[in-house]
Write a protein that holds these residues in place. Sequence first.
Motif, PDB file in Angstrom:
ATOM      1  N   ALA A 125       0.834  -1.202   0.000  1.00 57.75           N
ATOM      2  CA  ALA A 125       0.000   0.000   0.000  1.00 57.75           C
ATOM      3  C   ALA A 125       0.864   1.244   0.000  1.00 57.75           C
ATOM      4  O   ALA A 125       2.019   1.234   0.437  1.00 57.75           O
ATOM      5  CB  ALA A 125      -0.928   0.015   1.217  1.00 57.75           C
ATOM      6  N   THR A 126       0.280   2.332  -0.487  1.00 57.07           N
ATOM      7  CA  THR A 126       0.884   3.658  -0.373  1.00 57.07           C
ATOM      8  C   THR A 126      -0.162   4.592   0.199  1.00 57.07           C
ATOM      9  O   THR A 126      -1.345   4.511  -0.151  1.00 57.07           O
ATOM     10  CB  THR A 126       1.404   4.167  -1.737  1.00 57.07           C
ATOM     11  N   PHE A 127       0.288   5.486   1.109  1.00 56.39           N
ATOM     12  CA  PHE A 127      -0.674   6.324   1.826  1.00 56.39           C
ATOM     13  C   PHE A 127      -0.005   7.621   2.266  1.00 56.39           C
ATOM     14  O   PHE A 127       0.910   7.603   3.085  1.00 56.39           O
ATOM     15  CB  PHE A 127      -1.203   5.561   3.047  1.00 56.39           C
ATOM     16  N   LEU A 146      -5.919   1.531   8.345  1.00 57.15           N
ATOM     17  CA  LEU A 146      -4.704   0.750   8.135  1.00 57.15           C
ATOM     18  C   LEU A 146      -4.980  -0.742   8.247  1.00 57.15           C
ATOM     19  O   LEU A 146      -4.454  -1.554   7.473  1.00 57.15           O
ATOM     20  CB  LEU A 146      -3.637   1.170   9.144  1.00 57.15           C
ATOM     21  N   LEU A 189      -6.273  -2.346   5.130  1.00 54.19           N
ATOM     22  CA  LEU A 189      -5.306  -2.576   4.057  1.00 54.19           C
ATOM     23  C   LEU A 189      -4.696  -3.979   4.129  1.00 54.19           C
ATOM     24  O   LEU A 189      -4.392  -4.581   3.106  1.00 54.19           O
ATOM     25  CB  LEU A 189      -4.184  -1.530   4.123  1.00 54.19           C
ATOM     26  N   ALA A 209      -1.778  -4.895   4.752  1.00 52.33           N
ATOM     27  CA  ALA A 209      -0.605  -4.831   3.885  1.00 52.33           C
ATOM     28  C   ALA A 209       0.620  -5.454   4.550  1.00 52.33           C
ATOM     29  O   ALA A 209       0.788  -5.380   5.773  1.00 52.33           O
ATOM     30  CB  ALA A 209      -0.311  -3.382   3.514  1.00 52.33           C
ATOM     31  N   ILE A 246       3.901  -1.021   3.618  1.00 49.96           N
ATOM     32  CA  ILE A 246       3.197   0.247   3.424  1.00 49.96           C
ATOM     33  C   ILE A 246       4.225   1.352   3.222  1.00 49.96           C
ATOM     34  O   ILE A 246       5.168   1.488   4.012  1.00 49.96           O
ATOM     35  CB  ILE A 246       2.303   0.626   4.618  1.00 49.96           C
ATOM     36  N   CYS A 247       4.025   2.131   2.165  1.00 47.93           N
ATOM     37  CA  CYS A 247       4.842   3.318   1.927  1.00 47.93           C
ATOM     38  C   CYS A 247       4.045   4.543   2.392  1.00 47.93           C
ATOM     39  O   CYS A 247       3.009   4.865   1.813  1.00 47.93           O
ATOM     40  CB  CYS A 247       5.192   3.445   0.448  1.00 47.93           C
ATOM     41  N   PHE A 248       4.534   5.198   3.458  1.00 51.07           N
ATOM     42  CA  PHE A 248       3.877   6.372   4.002  1.00 51.07           C
ATOM     43  C   PHE A 248       4.563   7.639   3.506  1.00 51.07           C
ATOM     44  O   PHE A 248       5.791   7.674   3.346  1.00 51.07           O
ATOM     45  CB  PHE A 248       3.942   6.379   5.538  1.00 51.07           C
ATOM     46  N   TYR A 289       0.568  -3.946  12.416  1.00 49.67           N
ATOM     47  CA  TYR A 289       1.825  -3.373  11.941  1.00 49.67           C
ATOM     48  C   TYR A 289       2.828  -3.118  13.057  1.00 49.67           C
ATOM     49  O   TYR A 289       3.944  -2.691  12.794  1.00 49.67           O
ATOM     50  CB  TYR A 289       1.542  -2.076  11.187  1.00 49.67           C
ATOM     51  N   PRO A 319      -5.687   5.928   0.632  1.00 52.67           N
ATOM     52  CA  PRO A 319      -4.643   4.935   0.402  1.00 52.67           C
ATOM     53  C   PRO A 319      -4.927   4.095  -0.847  1.00 52.67           C
ATOM     54  O   PRO A 319      -6.085   3.865  -1.204  1.00 52.67           O
ATOM     55  CB  PRO A 319      -4.684   4.071   1.660  1.00 52.67           C
ATOM     56  N   LEU A 348      -3.854   0.369  -2.742  1.00 47.88           N
ATOM     57  CA  LEU A 348      -3.358  -0.960  -2.407  1.00 47.88           C
ATOM     58  C   LEU A 348      -3.227  -1.796  -3.667  1.00 47.88           C
ATOM     59  O   LEU A 348      -4.068  -1.716  -4.567  1.00 47.88           O
ATOM     60  CB  LEU A 348      -4.333  -1.642  -1.436  1.00 47.88           C
TER      61      LEU A 348
END
Length: 336
Positions: free
Chosen positions: A4-6, A36, A39, A41, A44-46, A74, A322, A324
């Motif tokens: 995911a990216t958020f 979160l 997701l 995931a 995760i890219c924050f 997480y 976000p 995914l």
Amino acid sequence: MRIATFNIENLDHNAVPPRPSDADFATRARILRPMLERLRARIICFQEVHGQTPPGGGPRDLLALRDLLAGTRYEGYSLSSTRLANGRDVWRFRNLVVAAHPDYAVEEVRSIGNTLVNPPRYSLVTSNRPDPLVEVSWERPALYVRLRRGDDAPLHVLNVHFKSKHPSPVPGQGPVNHEWATVSGWAEGYFLSSMKRVGAALETRLFIDAIFDAEPEPNILICGDFNAEPHEVPVMAIRGRVEETGNAALVHRVMHPVALSVAESLRFTLYHHGRPNLLDHMLVSRRMMSCFRQAEIHNEMLHDESVAFATDRKYPESDHAPMLAEFDMQANLLGA
């Protein structure tokens, strides 16, 4: 594998400076944690994660993010982040962070900013500076993290947050209290921001081309807040489509946007003045695309924070949704 990216929008314990319109951390955490969890995931890219100094002193760290992830799936994920040149402190504002499940070993972490592309020198036109020549550098570096699970091929992750479309300051022109002295000065500020955004995209493209030089079929994933729509230059420069280069021999270096698998009516991550925008992207190499299964954008409860009176206290989650993507790495035929 779910990635995911958020852009989590200015994650901090307390806003700096504090304003009545800001939401407190506890309120934000109550809304962000279920988002979160949804997701599910592994990575995760924050973007926009602020750093905090521990109460007893010591290197600045991602304390707010660690508190947010505590008690969730997480907790215990590795957190790789952009850092100051001293290598100890994270930035006070707007760090990029890659959170990875313990199954993934972190083999390398690197910041990429004005290292492969020298900042261009530009002579300001509307400024009142005696010397109008300035270096146009991009403030936020990209974050590169190389991950590996067991004996699998490495996963090259680049997390980016390119310059926003807000015009950059021009001495003598503004902005002062959100006002510009002239339209020409505003236009030049807008031009400077465009240079920063495209320059960072060029540097990202140069970096992944070096990976392609070293590995014929690498697993590369670039994600984050590009502050650009799919058809705009920063995205197109990184994609490198054969339609643009005209060279079929470069087909294996094309980066593919996973959002194309999302229905067009749902393909947006931000509202601006009532218009849906796709500013957050996830681009993958051909090898990763061979095991791509599906993409999602969790924008069902996204609010338009650009309208009047739309404060963070009213909408404490984030102004970005976000994104995914799910991959079946065992089905990666090119890696067989």
